[in-house]
Design an enzyme around this catalytic site. Structure first.
Site, short mmCIF file in Angstrom:
data_model
loop_
_atom_site.label_atom_id
_atom_site.label_comp_id
_atom_site.label_asym_id
_atom_site.label_seq_id
_atom_site.Cartn_x
_atom_site.Cartn_y
_atom_site.Cartn_z
N ASP A 10 6.11 55.38 -16.30
CA ASP A 10 5.37 56.23 -15.37
C ASP A 10 3.89 56.17 -15.71
OD1 ASP A 10 7.85 56.83 -14.43
OD2 ASP A 10 7.73 58.99 -14.77
N ASP A 131 15.13 62.01 -3.49
CA ASP A 131 14.76 62.96 -4.53
C ASP A 131 15.29 64.34 -4.16
OD1 ASP A 131 13.22 60.97 -5.92
OD2 ASP A 131 11.72 61.19 -4.35
#
Length: 234
Positions: A10, A131
């Site tokens: 990330d 998500d």
């Protein structure tokens, strides 16, 4: 397990970080050299990594493009990239740099016509990011809700030329609380394409729980915190 686990990198401000439950202000930096992290995964024999541009996810476009280019240079396996992929041109730019798969979520919910264009241009190369937050699909860096359940969103696109899905349980992400297999078991009943799981992995035992349910697991914090040691993976 090495072929089942997909390490996550990330990116925020050019650094390797992890968030807690996707909260932008709740960030921990693990490395200032993303390319070194990617090279380490390469050296340990991983065939695939998952890169997220968090600055892009919270904004409106890719912000760590140069870093992603450098990661591509040192990692020879499958590279999947997500975070702020909100236009066809962004996908083209990444394609030119050798990115293999594109992880797209917000566009599929908010701009279906554009998502269809992406699928026409890059068939079987787009992973639909699902998500789940409170049982509903979350978008825009997990800051906005939607009217879809994960299963309803999947029904819209399962027959389209997507590669498959990345299903993240947002409440679990970055918590090291362990995985809950039930959302994935339920989701798999509605889809025919591959599913990658994400959120809450804390140990090799969690990987074993998901084996046979999903096709792969994206893992970040458990690797960086040493809960799962690279040396112990088969």
């Amino acid at each position: 397990m090495k072929n089942f686990l997909i390490p996550a990198i990330d990116l925020k401000d050019g650094k390797v970080v992890r968030l807690y439950k996707g909260e932008e202000e709740n960030v921990k930096v693990y490395s200032h050299n993303p390319e070194d992290v990617a090279k380490r995964f390469e050296d340990f024999g991983f065939k695939r990594i998952h890169v997220v541009d968090l600055d892009g996810a919270f904004g409106s476009n890719l912000k760590n493009f140069e870093v992603i280019k450098n990661i591509r240079r040192v990692f020879s396996g499958i590279l999947q990239v997500g975070g702020g992929l909100r236009s066809l041109q962004m996908l083209r730019n990444l394609d030119e740099e050798g990115v293999d798969l594109f992880v797209v979520g917000t566009v599929a919910v908010k701009s279906p016509e554009m998502f269809e264009e992406m699928l026409d241009s890059f068939p079987e190369r787009i992973i639909l990011s699902v998500d789940s937050k409170g049982g509903m699909v979350s978008v825009a860096g997990w800051k906005e809700g939607s009217s879809y359940t994960p299963e309803e969103l999947a029904k819209l696109y399962d027959k389209k030329p997507i590669w498959g899905y990345l299903y993240t349980v947002v409440e679990k992400d970055g918590t090291l609380e362990g995985v809950d297999v039930e959302p994935y078991v339920k989701f798999k009943k509605f889809v025919n394409k591959p599913v990658l799981a994400s959120g809450g992995v804390a140990s090799i035992e969690d990987l074993k729980k998901l084996k046979g349910i999903v096709e792969g697991v994206v893992v970040g914090k458990a690797l960086y915190e040493g809960r799962i040691k690279l040396e112990e993976l088969e």
